[in-house]
Design a protein around this motif. Structure first.
Motif, short mmCIF file in Angstrom:
data_model
loop_
_atom_site.label_atom_id
_atom_site.label_comp_id
_atom_site.label_asym_id
_atom_site.label_seq_id
_atom_site.Cartn_x
_atom_site.Cartn_y
_atom_site.Cartn_z
N GLY A 107 -69.87 -10.14 -49.15
CA GLY A 107 -71.00 -10.68 -48.42
C GLY A 107 -70.53 -11.22 -47.08
N LYS A 108 -71.14 -12.32 -46.64
CA LYS A 108 -70.79 -12.92 -45.36
C LYS A 108 -69.45 -13.62 -45.49
CE LYS A 108 -72.46 -16.06 -41.79
NZ LYS A 108 -73.52 -17.02 -41.38
N ARG A 109 -68.52 -13.31 -44.55
CA ARG A 109 -67.16 -13.84 -44.62
C ARG A 109 -66.94 -14.91 -43.55
NH1 ARG A 109 -64.25 -7.87 -44.65
NH2 ARG A 109 -65.27 -7.05 -46.54
N SER A 110 -66.14 -15.95 -43.98
CA SER A 110 -65.74 -16.99 -43.01
C SER A 110 -64.32 -17.42 -43.38
CB SER A 110 -66.69 -18.19 -43.04
OG SER A 110 -66.72 -18.78 -44.33
N LEU A 111 -63.55 -17.83 -42.36
CA LEU A 111 -62.15 -18.15 -42.56
C LEU A 111 -61.85 -19.56 -42.04
CD1 LEU A 111 -59.32 -17.12 -43.45
CD2 LEU A 111 -59.02 -16.33 -41.07
#
Length: 671
Positions: A107-111
């Motif tokens: 899905g939506k990725r964040s780091l």
């Protein structure tokens, strides 16, 4: 039969060449359209394929070294090769991260530093990852480089193959087009020579020339450019739709709406373009006719100061041609490029709407390679569409030109007969002959006379009395409506025209010379007429003295109509031409009217020898030249009013006597 079908029939004369061209075109299109599939494979499988599942392996072949271990993509494992622990490489923004954990969902990725967070709706998952440096990321791409190079080489090879076959296709199509037009021009020119003389009475030479040159050139454009564009476009569009259906049937179905729109546009366009093109071709023909007439009559135009009126008449035709050319230009400008631009925008709106909707469903996200392939194919789709629309104007011009050419070919003609008969004796009889150029307006009425072999028959009378019409009938330039003409007891309408004319010779009042030399104008390139015969004929008519001062003698160049020669010189050549063919029947249509007294005396001397064994018909205004004729026919308003020898007619003291006295009196006054 419609012009389009007849043009197809002409094309079928060279169907083998055209078929070979279409096969080459198909191969060219297939290899060209393979490009986006290769590009899609490079993007999805080798560039973006880095995000697929990797497995630890003991082999370094097709593997990337990272953290002391080798990792290989799932697709690079050979059958039966053992797989180690799985791992993933994921892109987050502009960075790539490595994790040895399998994703529960995507899905939506964040780091955030070394923690990757994936959100899908209400679900959230976190994974411990390692951010890859540039050289580390390159290691994972390294195994894909050989495959990418192979695909690029394949793509380049297909482009070369496409270019070779495209060249062959265009060469063959143009070769077939040139052959078709060559055949058509020969057919038209041959047919013109089969048409009766009366066909040209009311048709200016310029209009005939326009049909042979301009109209056939427009048709050549059909075979060279229009059909090539249509064939290429049809195969390209078919190939693109096949590719689109392979990639995504739903979007390909939306793109199909383009075809009925294009078809409706073609119908509407042709309705107006056909009308405009008919007027344009007609005015072009009229302009050619007027230019031809003006050039031939330039001396009269300038002598009588008619330049201004001639220019005004030309400008009127030219303005009409210009007006309809502008109408056609407006039609093309308002529709062709604008239409394609509107269709292109509509397709891209549908494309954006469809892919935008797909992007809202995570499970239906489309790959970047698929997106690239679709954009590429849709762009390619409008190239052939543009080609079809741009060629509609040329198509209409060709169809209208074809209609005009086929109208000429449909005129009833007569096959040139190769039949030959023994030399005729030359006994001629006119039996109750009546003739009219226009129905009901007879210019000859109940003409009756006979001419025996070797006799000289003179025809005299005022202008319009019917003298030349009798000669036209004898030569079968026209056929009489009533009565019959008999030669050696046989109706001449039962003898093919060419067979009959093979034994006849004619010298016209206004001799016509062709471009060439004096010799070629006498022999008319007939192989049976040797140079010796030509020189003897010229000698017999006294031409040796007249042409002795020419630089090249009898090989002196002659330009169109012999305009560099005097009237007397042209007449001598025409006279020698008739004699060289050794006719049984000789017709002189006021042949001495443009010859000076000295030259006329030479011809009269030669005639006394040459008339022996020949039946000679003479139309003469100078009555002094026919005093020795065996028969003199005096015509008035299409009827023979007096008939006999010179002495008999003088004794009769009728019309001939009056004409003779007037001429003699005029000669005395002139003296």
């Amino acid at each position: 039969m419609k012009p389009g079908k007849r043009l197809i029939q002409y094309a079928l004369s060279y169907k083998k060449i055209i078929f070979a061209a279409l096969v080459m075109l198909t191969i060219s299109v297939a290899t060209d359209l393979a490009g986006p599939f290769i590009a899609k494979n490079v993007i999805d499988q080798h560039i973006l394929g880095i995000e697929s599942v990797w497995y630890e392996t003991s082999s370094s072949r097709n593997a990337a070294k990272f953290n002391g271990s080798y990792y290989k993509r799932e697709t690079n494992f050979s059958k039966g090769e053992p797989k180690g622990d799985p791992a993933r490489i994921l892109q987050v923004g502009s960075k790539f991260v490595f994790t040895d954990e399998l994703l529960a969902f995507d899905g939506k990725r964040s780091l955030n530093k070394d923690v990757l967070t994936i959100t899908q709706g209400a679900k959230t998952a976190e994974y411990q990852v390692q951010v890859l440096k540039g050289n580390e990321l390159l290691r994972f791409y390294q195994p894909e480089i050989p495959s990418i190079i192979q695909l690029l080489l394949l793509y380049f090879g297909l482009l070369v193959v496409s270019a070779i076959f495209q060249y062959g296709e265009r060469y063959l199509l143009q070769q077939s087009a040139n052959r078709i037009i060559q055949k058509m021009r020969e057919d038209v020119f041959n047919h013109i020579q089969r048409l009766p003389i009366h066909y040209f009475d009311n048709l200016p030479a310029g209009k005939v020339v326009a049909r042979i040159t301009n109209d056939t050139e427009a048709i050549r454009e059909l075979y060279v450019t229009v059909l090539a564009a249509f064939f290429t476009s049809a195969i390209y569009i078919s190939g693109i739709y096949v590719a689109l259906f392979i990639l995504n049937p739903k979007l390909a179905a939306i793109c199909l709406l383009l075809l009925p729109i294009l078809y409706i546009w073609m119908l509407v366009y042709r309705k107006f373009a056909s009308k405009y093109n008919r007027v344009i071709r007609s005015r072009n023909s009229d302009i050619n006719a007027m230019i031809n007439e003006s050039i031939q009559g330039m001396s009269i135009i300038q002598a009588f100061g008619r330049e201004k009126e001639t220019k005004a008449e030309f400008e009127k035709l030219n303005n009409q041609h210009f007006t309809y050319q502008n109408k056609l230009l407006t039609l093309n400008s308002l529709t062709s490029h604008n239409l394609v631009g509107v269709l292109r925008n509509l397709i891209f709106v549908a494309f954006i709407w469809y892919f935008g909707a797909q992007s809202l469903v995570p499970s239906a996200v489309i790959s970047l390679g698929m997106l690239y392939a679709f954009v590429d194919y849709i762009n390619r789709l409008f190239e052939p569409v543009q080609g079809v629309v741009n060629q509609l104007a040329n198509l209409e011009q060709a169809l209208v030109a074809g209609e005009r050419v086929f109208k000429l070919l449909d005129e009833p003609g007569e096959n040139v007969s190769q039949e030959r008969i023994p030399r005729i004796k030359g006994n001629v009889s006119f039996k109750n002959v009546s003739f009219a150029y226009k129905e009901g307006e007879y210019v000859l009425k109940n003409i009756n006379f006979s001419a025996k072999q070797g006799e000289t028959i003179a025809l005299v009378g005022h202008t319009g009395s019917g003298k030349s019409s009798i000669m036209n009938l004898l030569f079968r330039f026209y056929d009489c409506q009533k009565g019959k003409i008999v030669i050696d007891g046989k109706d001449i309408e039962c003898i093919p025209r060419q067979t009959l004319r093979n034994h006849m010779g004619i010298v016209l009042q206004d001799p016509y010379l062709f471009t060439g030399t004096i010799v070629s104008n006498v022999s008319l390139q007939d192989p049976s007429i040797t140079r010796e015969k030509v020189e003897q004929a010229l000698k017999d008519v006294g031409a040796a003295r007249v042409f002795k001062n020419l630089e090249n003698g009898y090989d002196e160049p002659v330009i169109e109509k012999g305009s560099t020669l005097s009237s007397g010189q042209r007449q001598l050549i025409s006279f020698a031409r008739a004699l060289a063919f050794n006719p049984a029947i000789l017709i002189l249509d006021e042949a001495t009217s443009s010859i000076d007294t000295e030259t006329e005396a030479l011809i009269q001397e030669a005639m006394e020898v040459l008339k022996k064994g020949r039946t000679t018909f003479i139309i003469a205004h100078r009555l002094s030249t026919i005093r020795n004729a065996d028969q003199i026919l005096v015509l008035d308003r299409g009827s023979i009013v007096e008939q006999g020898t010179h002495d008999e007619l003088m004794a009769l003291a009728g019309k001939y006597h009056q004409m003779y006295q007037l001429q003699q009196g005029g000669a005395e006054l002139a003296g």
